[in-house]
Scaffold this active site. Structure first.
Site, short mmCIF file in Angstrom:
data_model
loop_
_atom_site.label_atom_id
_atom_site.label_comp_id
_atom_site.label_asym_id
_atom_site.label_seq_id
_atom_site.Cartn_x
_atom_site.Cartn_y
_atom_site.Cartn_z
CG ASP A 14 10.02 -15.87 7.22
OD1 ASP A 14 9.04 -15.71 6.55
OD2 ASP A 14 11.03 -16.08 7.31
CG HIS A 206 15.86 -17.49 8.65
ND1 HIS A 206 14.95 -16.65 9.45
CD2 HIS A 206 15.00 -17.58 7.56
CE1 HIS A 206 13.88 -16.62 8.82
NE2 HIS A 206 13.98 -17.08 7.78
CG HIS A 208 11.94 -20.64 4.60
ND1 HIS A 208 10.89 -20.08 4.86
CD2 HIS A 208 12.92 -19.66 5.15
CE1 HIS A 208 10.74 -18.96 5.11
NE2 HIS A 208 11.95 -18.83 5.51
CB CYS A 239 9.95 -14.35 1.14
SG CYS A 239 10.33 -12.84 0.40
CG ASN A 248 10.27 -19.70 8.56
OD1 ASN A 248 9.33 -19.01 8.16
ND2 ASN A 248 11.30 -19.02 8.89
P1 HMG Z 1 9.52 1.24 -2.59
O1 HMG Z 1 8.14 1.44 -3.42
O2 HMG Z 1 10.70 1.48 -3.29
O3 HMG Z 1 9.56 2.58 -1.61
O4 HMG Z 1 9.53 0.22 -1.59
P2 HMG Z 1 9.51 4.19 -1.61
O5 HMG Z 1 10.61 4.48 -0.84
O6 HMG Z 1 9.90 4.36 -3.29
O7 HMG Z 1 8.16 4.61 -1.28
C1 HMG Z 1 7.01 4.18 -1.95
C2 HMG Z 1 6.05 4.34 -0.93
O8 HMG Z 1 6.20 3.30 -0.17
C3 HMG Z 1 5.61 5.76 -0.25
O9 HMG Z 1 4.35 5.83 0.03
C4 HMG Z 1 6.24 5.39 0.93
O10 HMG Z 1 5.99 6.38 2.01
C5 HMG Z 1 5.78 3.94 1.30
P3 HMG Z 1 3.46 6.80 -1.31
O11 HMG Z 1 4.13 7.95 -1.15
O12 HMG Z 1 3.47 6.01 -2.48
O13 HMG Z 1 1.80 6.46 -0.56
N1 HMG Z 1 6.95 3.56 2.19
C6 HMG Z 1 6.33 2.95 3.58
N2 HMG Z 1 5.54 2.86 4.06
C7 HMG Z 1 5.35 2.09 5.07
N3 HMG Z 1 6.39 1.83 5.87
C8 HMG Z 1 7.54 1.85 5.24
C9 HMG Z 1 7.72 2.34 4.05
N4 HMG Z 1 8.79 2.69 3.11
C10 HMG Z 1 8.39 3.46 2.20
N5 HMG Z 1 8.91 1.20 5.89
C11 HMG Z 1 10.13 -0.85 0.43
C12 HMG Z 1 10.56 -0.04 -0.90
C13 HMG Z 1 11.42 -1.49 1.05
C14 HMG Z 1 9.46 0.03 1.54
C15 HMG Z 1 9.29 -2.28 -0.12
O14 HMG Z 1 9.89 -2.73 -0.96
C16 HMG Z 1 8.92 -3.21 1.20
O15 HMG Z 1 8.16 -2.74 2.10
N6 HMG Z 1 9.35 -4.10 1.08
C17 HMG Z 1 9.14 -5.31 2.06
C18 HMG Z 1 9.22 -6.67 1.52
C19 HMG Z 1 9.05 -7.78 2.66
O16 HMG Z 1 8.91 -7.29 3.95
N7 HMG Z 1 9.43 -8.91 2.38
C20 HMG Z 1 9.30 -10.36 3.21
C21 HMG Z 1 10.74 -9.98 3.87
S1 HMG Z 1 11.24 -11.78 4.18
C22 HMG Z 1 12.58 -11.81 3.73
O17 HMG Z 1 13.29 -10.73 3.25
C23 HMG Z 1 13.63 -13.21 4.13
C24 HMG Z 1 13.80 -13.25 5.59
O18 HMG Z 1 12.29 -13.99 6.22
C25 HMG Z 1 15.00 -14.30 5.73
C26 HMG Z 1 14.82 -15.41 5.05
O19 HMG Z 1 13.86 -16.24 4.69
O20 HMG Z 1 15.79 -15.67 3.94
C27 HMG Z 1 14.05 -12.01 6.49
MG MG Z 2 12.34 -16.27 6.02
#
Ligand code: HMG
Ligand code: MG
Length: 298
Positions: A14, A206, A208, A239, A248
């Site tokens: 994060d 958790h 921030h 995020c 955080n």
């Molecule tokens: P998408 O574009 O809808 O995915 O993303 P898709 O399934 O349609 O695939 C598109 C492309 O992504 C493809 O590649 C896949 O292979 C690739 P292409 O054929 O176009 O070359 N792909 C991946 N590559 C690597 N690793 C993977 C993966 N999956 C698909 N795992 C997806 C959907 C979920 C993947 C995308 O939206 C994403 O990666 N999101 C992550 C965002 C993120 O990490 N945000 C920060 C998190 S922090 C949070 O949420 C809060 C937290 O801290 C708690 C709080 O503070 O409250 C947890």
């Molecule tokens: Mg967070």
């Protein structure tokens, strides 16, 4: 106050996911190993997400495979789908974390899924992870408010939280993604979850610290019986898909407060602040941690 509190360190994930300066894998590994040497027992090391969405953690495979793992320490990583699970598995992760929001719009913006689609994906991911012998933590974000929708009805928090537990997550981390929560809201939400047959030992908080309420919120959560607190070294974090989100709550601020209240964490505060000071140098900015600022005499 409890005699002991478990700190779940999210700095390498994060904390770094939204930094302008991208640290090298070597620096990230040094950070993770340093935190563990300082006494951190649970740490989120990276995210197996699409690197186009989170470029700062594109080196997830290198970081997760190269870190020196210490016995008795839990290393975890964020996983959004089966592809991420596969990568985490190949990297030797024993624990993963799935993550979604209580609000629809944040799910769309952050993981490109509706709430229903996210739940369906995670049902598969959690089942598969557990069949491979991994443990799974679940995040519910936007618990105290959503950057797109404002207040989030408690029923949505409950529904997402219950669903994550029912599918096999052993713990829920309740995310105040944009740092809007206040102590009274913490009480309301925790009370509500406990009355819905969710146990205290299944919950973590958790926060921030966007509006400076994080330590007050943590204090109330501890008074209500919570024993696991997420935090990030230096107060790093946020995020990229939550406009207005800032860092955080800082690990050194939390540890300082806990030790002052007689709660053990097993973490060496001097070593922690030394890591934080070095990170500020690597990231070329003043980190938000209050304890760090006091330590540096700012
Ligand atoms: P998408 O574009 O809808 O995915 O993303 P898709 O399934 O349609 O695939 C598109 C492309 O992504 C493809 O590649 C896949 O292979 C690739 P292409 O054929 O176009 O070359 N792909 C991946 N590559 C690597 N690793 C993977 C993966 N999956 C698909 N795992 C997806 C959907 C979920 C993947 C995308 O939206 C994403 O990666 N999101 C992550 C965002 C993120 O990490 N945000 C920060 C998190 S922090 C949070 O949420 C809060 C937290 O801290 C708690 C709080 O503070 O409250 C947890
Ligand atoms: Mg967070």
């Amino acid at each position: 106050m409890p005699a002991e509190v478990s700190i779940y360190e999210v700095g390498p994930r994060d904390g770094l996911q939204n930094e302008a300066t991208i640290l090298s894998a070597d620096r990230k590994i040094e950070m993770i190993e340093g935190l563990v040497d300082a006494g951190v027992k649970r740490i989120e090391v990276t995210s197996f997400v699409n690197p186009r969405w989170i470029p700062a953690l594109a080196d997830h495979m290198e970081v997760a495979t190269r870190i020196r793992r210490k016995p008795g320490v839990t290393y975890s990583a964020l996983v959004p789908n089966l592809r991420g699970l596969d990568a985490a598995s190949r990297a030797g992760m024993q624990e993963i974390a799935v993550f979604m929001a209580a609000s629809q719009t944040h799910n769309r913006k952050n993981i490109n899924k509706t709430t229903e689609e996210a739940l369906a994906t995670y049902r598969e991911v959690v089942t598969e992870a557990r069949s491979r012998g991994m443990t799974v933590r679940g995040y519910v974000s936007t618990v105290y408010g959503c950057p797109y929708e404002g207040e989030v009805p408690f029923e949505q928090v409950l529904r997402v939280g219950k669903s994550l537990l029912d599918m096999g997550c052993y713990e829920l981390s309740l995310g105040d993604t944009i740092g809007v929560g206040t102590p009274r809201q913490v009480e309301y939400i925790l009370d509500g979850l406990l009355h819905a047959d969710i146990r205290l030992d299944q919950l973590a908080v958790h926060f921030h610290d966007t509006r400076g309420t994080a330590l007050a919120n943590i204090t109330v959560a501890l008074q209500l019986g919570i024993r696991t607190v997420d935090s990030a070294i230096g107060g790093l974090g946020g995020c990229p898909y939550a406009p207005g989100a800032s860092g955080n709550v800082s690990t050194e601020d939390v540890v300082y407060m806990l030790h002052g209240m007689g709660c053990r964490t097993g973490i060496d505060l001097d070593r922690l602040v030394a890591i934080s000071a070095r990170l500020g140098g690597h990231l070329a900015r003043e980190l938000p941690s209050k304890y760090l600022k006091a330590h540096l005499g700012h």
